[in-house]
Design a protein around this motif. Structure first.
Motif, PDB file in Angstrom:
ATOM      1  N   ALA A 181     -60.788  47.137 -40.935  1.00  0.00           N
ATOM      2  CA  ALA A 181     -60.030  48.027 -41.817  1.00  0.00           C
ATOM      3  C   ALA A 181     -58.554  47.907 -41.499  1.00  0.00           C
ATOM      4  N   VAL A 182     -57.753  47.906 -42.539  1.00  0.00           N
ATOM      5  CA  VAL A 182     -56.309  47.744 -42.415  1.00  0.00           C
ATOM      6  C   VAL A 182     -55.577  49.050 -42.691  1.00  0.00           C
ATOM      7  N   SER A 183     -55.952  49.688 -43.801  1.00  0.00           N
ATOM      8  CA  SER A 183     -55.244  50.888 -44.209  1.00  0.00           C
ATOM      9  C   SER A 183     -56.100  51.658 -45.202  1.00  0.00           C
ATOM     10  N   CYS A 184     -55.806  52.939 -45.342  1.00  0.00           N
ATOM     11  CA  CYS A 184     -56.553  53.767 -46.282  1.00  0.00           C
ATOM     12  C   CYS A 184     -55.645  54.879 -46.779  1.00  0.00           C
ATOM     13  N   LEU A 185     -55.856  55.248 -48.031  1.00  0.00           N
ATOM     14  CA  LEU A 185     -55.094  56.337 -48.627  1.00  0.00           C
ATOM     15  C   LEU A 185     -56.081  57.354 -49.178  1.00  0.00           C
ATOM     16  N   SER A 186     -56.035  58.559 -48.635  1.00  0.00           N
ATOM     17  CA  SER A 186     -56.931  59.598 -49.122  1.00  0.00           C
ATOM     18  C   SER A 186     -56.449  60.081 -50.484  1.00  0.00           C
ATOM     19  N   SER A 187     -57.314  59.968 -51.489  1.00  0.00           N
ATOM     20  CA  SER A 187     -56.948  60.437 -52.821  1.00  0.00           C
ATOM     21  C   SER A 187     -56.952  61.957 -52.888  1.00  0.00           C
TER      22      SER A 187
END
Length: 130
Positions: A47-53
Motif C-alpha cells: 500500500a502506498v497511500s489512501c484517502l478516506s472518503s
C-alpha cells in the motif's frame, strides 16, 4: 458494476514527477475509500497511500511521506496520486483499489492491509530511470 480505471503512468527520470489518476464508477459515495498500491518486479504488493472518503484523512506509507500526495475531485469521481522526487525504487505497477471506509476508520494502519481492498483497477506502469 464497479470500475476503477488508472492512467498517468509512464517512463520518467529520477527526480521527476508523475500524476496518476483513478476514475471510479459504481461505488457508493463514502462507503468506499480509494487507495493506491503498487507492485514492483519480484516483490509483494504494498500500500502506498489512501484517502478516506468519509473523513478526508490521508494516509501514506513511510517511504512516500513528503514525496507523494493523494487528492480527489469528487465532481469527477477521480482520485489522484501526485508523485514527486521519484526514485528508481518507485518503479512498479501502480493500482488504485477500493476499501470500505469503515475499515479505514479502524485505525491508522488498517488501510495497509492488502486483503481489505475489494475492488481493483488494471494497473498502470511507472518506470523511473537514472
Amino acid at each position: 458494476e464497479v470500475q476503477l480505471v488508472e492512467s498517468g503512468g509512464g517512463p520518467v527520470q529520477a527526480g521527476g514527477s508523475l500524476r496518476l489518476s483513478c476514475v471510479a464508477s459504481g461505488l457508493a459515495f463514502d462507503t468506499y475509500s480509494i487507495g493506491w498500491l503498487r507492485q514492483a518486479p519480484g516483490k509483494e504488493r504494498e500500500a502506498v497511500s489512501c484517502l478516506s472518503s468519509r473523513t478526508g484523512i490521508t494516509y501514506y506509507a513511510e517511504s512516500m511521506k513528503g514525496r507523494f500526495t493523494i487528492s480527489s475531485d469528487n465532481a469527477k469521481n477521480t482520485v489522484y496520486l501526485q508523485m514527486d522526487s521519484l526514485m528508481p525504487e518507485d518503479t512498479a505497477v501502480y493500482y488504485c483499489a477500493a476499501i470500505r471506509s469503515s475499515t479505514v476508520a479502524w485505525g491508522e494502519k488498517a488501510w495497509l492491509e492488502i486483503g481489505e481492498y475489494d475492488y481493483w483497477g488494471q494497473g498502470t506502469q511507472v518506470t523511473v530511470s537514472l
